[in-house]
Write a protein that holds these residues in place. Structure first.
Motif, PDB file in Angstrom:
ATOM      1  N   LYS A 110      77.507  74.814  27.277  1.00 18.41           N
ATOM      2  CA  LYS A 110      77.486  74.321  28.643  1.00 18.41           C
ATOM      3  C   LYS A 110      78.879  73.784  28.994  1.00 18.41           C
ATOM      4  O   LYS A 110      79.583  73.247  28.136  1.00 18.41           O
ATOM      5  CB  LYS A 110      76.434  73.216  28.750  1.00 18.41           C
ATOM      6  CG  LYS A 110      76.285  72.581  30.111  1.00 18.41           C
ATOM      7  CD  LYS A 110      75.187  71.507  30.046  1.00 18.41           C
ATOM      8  CE  LYS A 110      75.105  70.729  31.349  1.00 18.41           C
ATOM      9  NZ  LYS A 110      74.063  69.655  31.274  1.00 18.41           N
ATOM     10  N   PHE A 111      79.297  73.944  30.237  1.00 15.84           N
ATOM     11  CA  PHE A 111      80.615  73.458  30.666  1.00 15.84           C
ATOM     12  C   PHE A 111      80.472  72.097  31.321  1.00 15.84           C
ATOM     13  O   PHE A 111      79.645  71.899  32.220  1.00 15.84           O
ATOM     14  CB  PHE A 111      81.258  74.424  31.656  1.00 15.84           C
ATOM     15  CG  PHE A 111      82.584  73.935  32.189  1.00 15.84           C
ATOM     16  CD1 PHE A 111      83.750  74.161  31.485  1.00 15.84           C
ATOM     17  CD2 PHE A 111      82.646  73.226  33.379  1.00 15.84           C
ATOM     18  CE1 PHE A 111      84.971  73.696  31.967  1.00 15.84           C
ATOM     19  CE2 PHE A 111      83.859  72.760  33.871  1.00 15.84           C
ATOM     20  CZ  PHE A 111      85.030  73.000  33.154  1.00 15.84           C
ATOM     21  N   CYS A 112      81.282  71.138  30.872  1.00 21.30           N
ATOM     22  CA  CYS A 112      81.331  69.808  31.472  1.00 21.30           C
ATOM     23  C   CYS A 112      82.774  69.500  31.859  1.00 21.30           C
ATOM     24  O   CYS A 112      83.675  69.584  31.013  1.00 21.30           O
ATOM     25  CB  CYS A 112      80.823  68.751  30.504  1.00 21.30           C
ATOM     26  SG  CYS A 112      79.043  68.828  30.185  1.00 21.30           S
ATOM     27  N   PRO A 113      83.022  69.132  33.104  1.00 21.11           N
ATOM     28  CA  PRO A 113      84.399  68.866  33.535  1.00 21.11           C
ATOM     29  C   PRO A 113      84.978  67.630  32.874  1.00 21.11           C
ATOM     30  O   PRO A 113      84.268  66.815  32.276  1.00 21.11           O
ATOM     31  CB  PRO A 113      84.257  68.674  35.050  1.00 21.11           C
ATOM     32  CG  PRO A 113      82.844  68.259  35.258  1.00 21.11           C
ATOM     33  CD  PRO A 113      82.046  68.949  34.200  1.00 21.11           C
ATOM     34  N   ALA A 114      86.291  67.483  32.992  1.00 27.90           N
ATOM     35  CA  ALA A 114      87.001  66.357  32.387  1.00 27.90           C
ATOM     36  C   ALA A 114      86.576  65.036  33.017  1.00 27.90           C
ATOM     37  O   ALA A 114      86.161  64.970  34.182  1.00 27.90           O
ATOM     38  CB  ALA A 114      88.505  66.550  32.537  1.00 27.90           C
ATOM     39  N   THR A 115      86.676  63.962  32.220  1.00 28.53           N
ATOM     40  CA  THR A 115      86.468  62.602  32.697  1.00 28.53           C
ATOM     41  C   THR A 115      87.736  61.801  32.403  1.00 28.53           C
ATOM     42  O   THR A 115      88.698  62.319  31.835  1.00 28.53           O
ATOM     43  CB  THR A 115      85.267  61.950  31.989  1.00 28.53           C
ATOM     44  OG1 THR A 115      85.583  61.811  30.589  1.00 28.53           O
ATOM     45  CG2 THR A 115      84.013  62.814  32.133  1.00 28.53           C
ATOM     46  N   LYS A 116      87.720  60.525  32.749  1.00 30.34           N
ATOM     47  CA  LYS A 116      88.860  59.672  32.428  1.00 30.34           C
ATOM     48  C   LYS A 116      89.035  59.540  30.920  1.00 30.34           C
ATOM     49  O   LYS A 116      90.153  59.319  30.436  1.00 30.34           O
ATOM     50  CB  LYS A 116      88.672  58.285  33.050  1.00 30.34           C
ATOM     51  CG  LYS A 116      88.740  58.275  34.567  1.00 30.34           C
ATOM     52  CD  LYS A 116      88.561  56.863  35.100  1.00 30.34           C
ATOM     53  CE  LYS A 116      88.641  56.844  36.622  1.00 30.34           C
ATOM     54  NZ  LYS A 116      88.453  55.473  37.175  1.00 30.34           N
ATOM     55  N   ARG A 117      87.948  59.681  30.172  1.00 27.04           N
ATOM     56  CA  ARG A 117      87.998  59.482  28.732  1.00 27.04           C
ATOM     57  C   ARG A 117      88.278  60.760  27.961  1.00 27.04           C
ATOM     58  O   ARG A 117      88.952  60.742  26.929  1.00 27.04           O
ATOM     59  CB  ARG A 117      86.669  58.869  28.263  1.00 27.04           C
ATOM     60  CG  ARG A 117      86.674  58.413  26.832  1.00 27.04           C
ATOM     61  CD  ARG A 117      85.341  57.773  26.455  1.00 27.04           C
ATOM     62  NE  ARG A 117      85.411  57.210  25.123  1.00 27.04           N
ATOM     63  CZ  ARG A 117      85.794  55.988  24.827  1.00 27.04           C
ATOM     64  NH1 ARG A 117      86.147  55.162  25.803  1.00 27.04           N
ATOM     65  NH2 ARG A 117      85.832  55.550  23.586  1.00 27.04           N
ATOM     66  N   LEU A 118      87.746  61.887  28.422  1.00 19.42           N
ATOM     67  CA  LEU A 118      87.810  63.135  27.668  1.00 19.42           C
ATOM     68  C   LEU A 118      88.217  64.298  28.563  1.00 19.42           C
ATOM     69  O   LEU A 118      87.909  64.297  29.763  1.00 19.42           O
ATOM     70  CB  LEU A 118      86.446  63.449  27.039  1.00 19.42           C
ATOM     71  CG  LEU A 118      85.960  62.554  25.895  1.00 19.42           C
ATOM     72  CD1 LEU A 118      84.531  62.934  25.524  1.00 19.42           C
ATOM     73  CD2 LEU A 118      86.878  62.667  24.694  1.00 19.42           C
ATOM     74  N   PRO A 119      88.855  65.325  27.982  1.00 22.34           N
ATOM     75  CA  PRO A 119      89.090  66.562  28.728  1.00 22.34           C
ATOM     76  C   PRO A 119      87.781  67.319  28.885  1.00 22.34           C
ATOM     77  O   PRO A 119      86.727  66.863  28.432  1.00 22.34           O
ATOM     78  CB  PRO A 119      90.072  67.322  27.825  1.00 22.34           C
ATOM     79  CG  PRO A 119      89.746  66.833  26.441  1.00 22.34           C
ATOM     80  CD  PRO A 119      89.361  65.397  26.609  1.00 22.34           C
ATOM     81  N   PHE A 120      87.846  68.455  29.546  1.00 19.42           N
ATOM     82  CA  PHE A 120      86.621  69.229  29.712  1.00 19.42           C
ATOM     83  C   PHE A 120      86.049  69.611  28.354  1.00 19.42           C
ATOM     84  O   PHE A 120      86.758  69.751  27.359  1.00 19.42           O
ATOM     85  CB  PHE A 120      86.887  70.471  30.576  1.00 19.42           C
ATOM     86  CG  PHE A 120      87.484  71.644  29.851  1.00 19.42           C
ATOM     87  CD1 PHE A 120      86.676  72.623  29.296  1.00 19.42           C
ATOM     88  CD2 PHE A 120      88.872  71.788  29.738  1.00 19.42           C
ATOM     89  CE1 PHE A 120      87.221  73.715  28.630  1.00 19.42           C
ATOM     90  CE2 PHE A 120      89.424  72.873  29.075  1.00 19.42           C
ATOM     91  CZ  PHE A 120      88.594  73.848  28.515  1.00 19.42           C
ATOM     92  N   LEU A 121      84.748  69.739  28.308  1.00 16.59           N
ATOM     93  CA  LEU A 121      84.047  70.029  27.065  1.00 16.59           C
ATOM     94  C   LEU A 121      83.287  71.337  27.203  1.00 16.59           C
ATOM     95  O   LEU A 121      82.608  71.567  28.199  1.00 16.59           O
ATOM     96  CB  LEU A 121      83.060  68.915  26.724  1.00 16.59           C
ATOM     97  CG  LEU A 121      83.600  67.489  26.611  1.00 16.59           C
ATOM     98  CD1 LEU A 121      82.459  66.523  26.294  1.00 16.59           C
ATOM     99  CD2 LEU A 121      84.694  67.386  25.572  1.00 16.59           C
ATOM    100  N   GLN A 122      83.363  72.148  26.162  1.00 17.34           N
ATOM    101  CA  GLN A 122      82.569  73.375  26.097  1.00 17.34           C
ATOM    102  C   GLN A 122      82.742  73.995  24.710  1.00 17.34           C
ATOM    103  O   GLN A 122      83.835  73.987  24.145  1.00 17.34           O
ATOM    104  CB  GLN A 122      82.995  74.389  27.160  1.00 17.34           C
ATOM    105  CG  GLN A 122      82.084  75.612  27.218  1.00 17.34           C
ATOM    106  CD  GLN A 122      82.497  76.598  28.295  1.00 17.34           C
ATOM    107  OE1 GLN A 122      83.688  76.808  28.541  1.00 17.34           O
ATOM    108  NE2 GLN A 122      81.525  77.192  28.959  1.00 17.34           N
TER     109      GLN A 122
END
Length: 366
Positions: A266-278
């Motif tokens: 699943k694709f999750c966009p970046a947050t202040k804490r982490l870059p995008f995840l996949q």
């Protein structure tokens, strides 16, 4: 109905038998609008339309609060020890209260919150056979507990964590389902909102849970001395994150074994804490002395900085991984590689006897 309190030992009966006896004896005794819950031999029974919080407040140490099947639009605060809150065959659902309902821990956006007092931990609290869904922050939030057990709970569609636990020891999270939560399905931390050394959880167990469709399946952040085993982690943006930082002792000294961690694409966009995840299987970042063993990690495919099967990643605060052992895992069809050591500053990390085909750098599949 108020009966004398049972002796403590007698109230420690088998909970399934206790609940069945209570349900058989009290159904029909009071209309759904009854404000004060029935008490019978250490058990308080709550029906849809009645207040769970009222029953919890009325409970004595050692009591069980049984929720009959139905939807309860309420958040519940538990701040007393030696208590069980249980639903009925998973058909008991807690959902956000209406605007007119008095908040318990809903002001923070949590469904069930458990908080220890400054003088000592909240001890021996048990949550069983419930569904907690749709809360703005966390389905279940626990802080400062000892001996907490969460069993056969479904936490779904909550804004942050399905089940979140901090500053707690001797916890057991078992046979739960966490799906479609905004961050981790299960989140464990020393302290969620402050910097602190790695917490010795004194044998916390995360066993036989299913994590599906969350941002991250399981996050263990700045914690030590726990077991993550026999979980099924599928369809999240990232599977299992073991996270430390520059504080001492670091996170780690824990075991991740016998889990299935597959297809977390699943694709999750970046947050202040982490870059995008996949496409992330198991990540160790800034931790030490961790054993990753006998896991099935496959089909995690992505292009994020932490993508791959089993990944050692130097943390974003430049904390390296040290003395971690990755052995006897089946790690296949992951991309960019099955095994990834992206932490040149780490020392004493060992990959051995893993079934895999690709690695970065080459040579880890031996």
């Amino acid at each position: 109905m108020a009966l004398r309190q049972m002796p403590r030992g007698a109230r420690r009966m088998t909970h399934l038998g206790c609940a069945a006896a209570v349900l058989a004896g009290v159904l029909g005794m009071a209309p759904p609008s009854r404000a004060v819950p029935d008490r019978d031999e250490g058990v308080l029974v709550v029906r849809p339309g009645e207040s769970i919080q009222r029953a919890v407040d009325a409970a004595r140490p050692g009591d069980t609060v049984v929720l009959l099947p139905g939807v309860y639009r309420e958040s519940v605060r538990i701040n007393k020890s030696h208590l069980m809150l249980r639903g009925t065959d998973g058909r008991t659902v807690l959902a956000p209260p209406t605007a007119q309902a008095a908040p318990a821990c809903n002001a923070a956006g949590d469904g069930i919150c458990l908080t220890g007092a400054p003088g000592g931990p909240l001890t021996d609290v048990h949550l069983r056979s419930l569904t907690v869904e749709g809360f703005r922050r966390n389905g279940i939030w626990a802080s400062g507990t000892e001996g907490l057990t969460i069993h056969h709970v479904a936490a779904r569609h909550n804004g942050q964590w399905g089940i979140g636990v901090e500053k707690s020891v001797h916890s057991a999270l078992r046979d739960n389902l966490a799906t479609e939560n905004g961050d981790a399905g299960i989140f464990l931390a020393n302290a969620a909102e402050e910097e602190a050394p790695g917490l010795d959880t004194r044998g916390t167990l995360v066993l036989e849970n299913r994590l599906d469709g969350n941002r991250i399946g399981i996050t263990a952040r700045r914690v030590r001395n726990l077991l993550i085993a026999h979980n099924t982690v599928l369809g999240n943006c990232g599977g299992v994150f073991v996270v430390g930082d520059e504080n001492r002792p670091a996170g780690g000294a824990l075991t991740v074994r016998d889990n299935e961690v597959s297809g977390n694409n699943k694709f999750c966009p970046a947050t202040k804490r982490l870059p995008f995840l996949q496409g992330i299987g198991v990540v160790l970042t800034g931790v030490e002395d961790t054993l990753v063993q006998h896991n099935l990690v496959r089909d995690n495919i992505g292009k994020s900085p932490q993508s791959g099967g089993v990944v050692l990643f130097r943390s974003f605060v430049k904390a390296a991984n040290h003395r971690n052992l990755i052995r006897d895992n089946v790690v296949l069809r992951n991309a960019p590689a099955d095994l990834v050591n992206d932490d040149p500053a780490g020392q004493g990390n060992v990959f051995v006897h893993n079934t895999c085909r690709t690695s970065r750098p080459p040579g880890l599949c031996q």
